[in-house]
Design an enzyme around this catalytic site. Structure first.
Site, PDB file in Angstrom:
ATOM      1  N   CYS A  80      71.407  21.625  18.878  1.00  0.00           N
ATOM      2  CA  CYS A  80      72.272  20.957  19.859  1.00  0.00           C
ATOM      3  C   CYS A  80      71.791  21.163  21.288  1.00  0.00           C
ATOM      4  O   CYS A  80      72.279  20.500  22.206  1.00  0.00           O
ATOM      5  CB  CYS A  80      73.704  21.455  19.717  1.00  0.00           C
ATOM      6  SG  CYS A  80      74.342  21.244  18.052  1.00  0.00           S
ATOM      7  N   HIS A 323      79.252  13.973  20.791  1.00  0.00           N
ATOM      8  CA  HIS A 323      78.186  14.971  20.658  1.00  0.00           C
ATOM      9  C   HIS A 323      77.084  14.501  19.707  1.00  0.00           C
ATOM     10  O   HIS A 323      76.934  15.023  18.608  1.00  0.00           O
ATOM     11  CB  HIS A 323      78.808  16.300  20.192  1.00  0.00           C
ATOM     12  CG  HIS A 323      77.855  17.437  20.121  1.00  0.00           C
ATOM     13  ND1 HIS A 323      76.796  17.597  20.993  1.00  0.00           N
ATOM     14  CD2 HIS A 323      77.799  18.512  19.271  1.00  0.00           C
ATOM     15  CE1 HIS A 323      76.134  18.703  20.675  1.00  0.00           C
ATOM     16  NE2 HIS A 323      76.713  19.265  19.635  1.00  0.00           N
TER      17      HIS A 323
END
Lengths: 375, 142
Positions: A80, A323
């Protein structure tokens, strides 16, 4: 190291693009960043592409559509934190004197995926069902609630705040205001985390063009958004805590602050990694916005809302902006750049002069990237 | 009698016919004395390469837990289910399924003990068993 500035940023609205190839999503973000910078692709001497799930040579698949210029294209993977790590790598290339200009890109298409599982196919956690990302953060949340008296309602309030911000962001995936009741009554995923306390997976891309302050000055009088500090960190040994998200955040942000010569009290706006509600509470503390165990009080005081003492995630954060993991860090860079240029529209933080971005990657705290931007 | 197979070799040991309670198989660093589960071939704390296999304590305390309502891909057991981290006296916190307690009965800090129980049925291998923890049936000895 030479002073480096952000010349241009761009992103596409995060969401679901079932009919658009991932390379085209990246292309659209690059167009936006190049146009914002006023630079042509043929004038970019090096590019860094962050992504986590797109397979080999993702950067080439995006940038070859824009033009085959033969420049080095370097693909970066840090889960991420892939996009934010690509940005730090691009910074190093320019600050070191190796290149005068660089493009950093983050791109991800993951609307085909459901819940993100941090396990590899042969991990024991897979058949035991212990390795999903919501589980890791739910375990952190339960311990935090018992240690510091955080209530389920106070925790859910993070999502209410960030969705209210995301309603003001045309690039956010979820532009819908949520009540505390809606957040708490949404489907339980991993207790105490309900669905609206988990960031949505989706598709997205964001990019930035950076250069030296000297080159930027030849083009305009400024003021410029400067990369004042940045750092990437990995884990150290924390007894019994393979998923410690706080230690890595503290250590990495301190390095970025030290490079900047400022500290948390000097920040005006923050974009941090609120992959789940509990993460935002923990990261207030990790980034030094408040003391240990005080995160819930900082939130409840209104300090982290737009108009508060230290607004956090005015973009809506991961919870509302979405996200698409490799794109997230670059979207944070774009948001802080707009905030410092006073181009953030309805979500503008008045008079913002210094902002920080923070992303975490890899099932808790495998990678962390922090960047301080100032003007 | 149902055939049982461990979910993976080398994770736990069940002494024959209940001679002693089952234990997790860990490793301990010769240089810094840290213990790990599962076993490692190098110490992530001090980078020491000499680690010895040890039997970890079968008892500990519940450091944290969650009730999972949305199972991730690859999990074939019942839902909802409980997962927790159990802190052992050796310092390691083991992530494991928690059994034998209703969600309302869970408390951080409660004493726990290791049990070996069913993870899922495999049509070819038989009953696949794994390490789990349940509330301790007698107090943890200091």
């Amino acid at each position: 190291m030479r002073p480096v500035v952000v010349l241009g940023v761009g992103l596409i609205r995060f969401g679901r693009y079932p009919d658009v190839p991932v390379a085209e999503l990246g292309q659209r973000a690059c167009w936006a960043a190049l146009d914002d910078a006023g630079v042509a692709w043929r004038d970019i001497p090096v590019a860094y592409c962050g992504h986590a799930f797109q397979g080999s040579t993702m950067g080439q698949r995006v940038l070859n559509r824009i033009g085959l210029t033969g420049v080095p294209i370097i693909n970066v993977e840090n889960a991420c934190a892939s996009g934010s790590t690509a940005f730090v790598a691009a910074y190093q290339a320019v600050a070191s004197g190796m290149y005068d200009v660089a493009l950093a890109l983050g791109v991800e298409k993951m609307s085909f995926k459901g819940m993100i599982d941090a396990t590899r196919p042969d991990d024991i956690e897979r058949p035991l069902g212990t390795g999903a990302m919501p589980t890791k953060y739910a375990l952190i949340a339960r311990r935090y609630m018992d240690d510091y008296g955080l209530t389920a309602a106070a925790l859910a309030q993070v999502s209410v705040k960030n969705h209210a911000n995301g309603c003001r962001n045309p690039y956010a995936q979820h532009q819908r205001r949520l009540t505390l009741d809606e957040v708490q009554q949404s489907r339980m995923i991993s207790d105490p985390l309900t669905l609206y306390q988990c960031s949505p997976t989706g598709d997205g891309a964001a990019a930035a063009v950076i250069t030296t302050e000297a080159v930027a000055r030849q083009r305009s009088a400024g003021p410029f958004v400067r990369v004042a500090g940045c750092a990437v960190g990995s884990q150290v040994f924390v007894p019994g805590e393979p998923d410690d998200i706080s230690e890595i955040t503290k250590r990495t942000s301190r390095r970025a602050y030290e490079m900047w010569g400022g500290g948390p009290d000097d920040l005006d706006v923050v974009e941090l990694h609120d992959c789940f509600t509990i993460a935002e509470i923990c990261h207030y503390e990790g980034l030094g916005l408040c003391g240990e165990g005080e995160g819930q009080h900082l939130l409840a005081s209104g300090a982290t809302g737009i108009g508060g003492r230290i607004p956090v995630n005015p973009s809506g954060g991961l919870l509302s902006r979405g996200h698409p993991v490799g794109a997230t860090g670059m979207a944070q860079i774009a948001e802080i750049t707009w905030q410092l240029r006073e181009q953030a529209g309805e979500r503008q933080v008045t008079g913002a002069k210094a902002g920080v971005t923070h992303t975490l990657g890899g099932g808790g705290g495998m990678a962390c990237a922090v960047t301080v931007l100032t003007r | 009698m149902t055939r049982t197979v461990p979910i993976r070799d080398g994770l736990f040991h069940v002494p024959p016919s209940g001679a002693a309670p089952p234990h997790l198989i860990g490793s301990r660093c010769d240089d810094c004395a840290r213990s790990f589960f599962p076993s490692k071939n190098q110490c992530p704390r001090c980078s020491g390469r000499a680690l010895a296999e040890i039997a970890l304590s079968p008892r500990g305390t519940l450091h944290t837990y969650t009730v999972i309502h949305q199972a991730p891909p690859g999990y074939a057991g019942p839902v909802p289910y409980v997962v927790g981290r159990v802190e052992l006296p050796e310092g390691e916190r083991v992530l494991a399924p928690i059994v034998g307690v209703a969600p309302s009965g869970l408390r951080t800090g409660m004493p726990m003990e290791l049990v070996i129980g069913k993870a899922f049925d495999d049509p070819e291998k038989g009953e696949v068993v794994t390490y789990q923890f349940r509330p301790a049936r007698e107090p943890v000895r200091p």
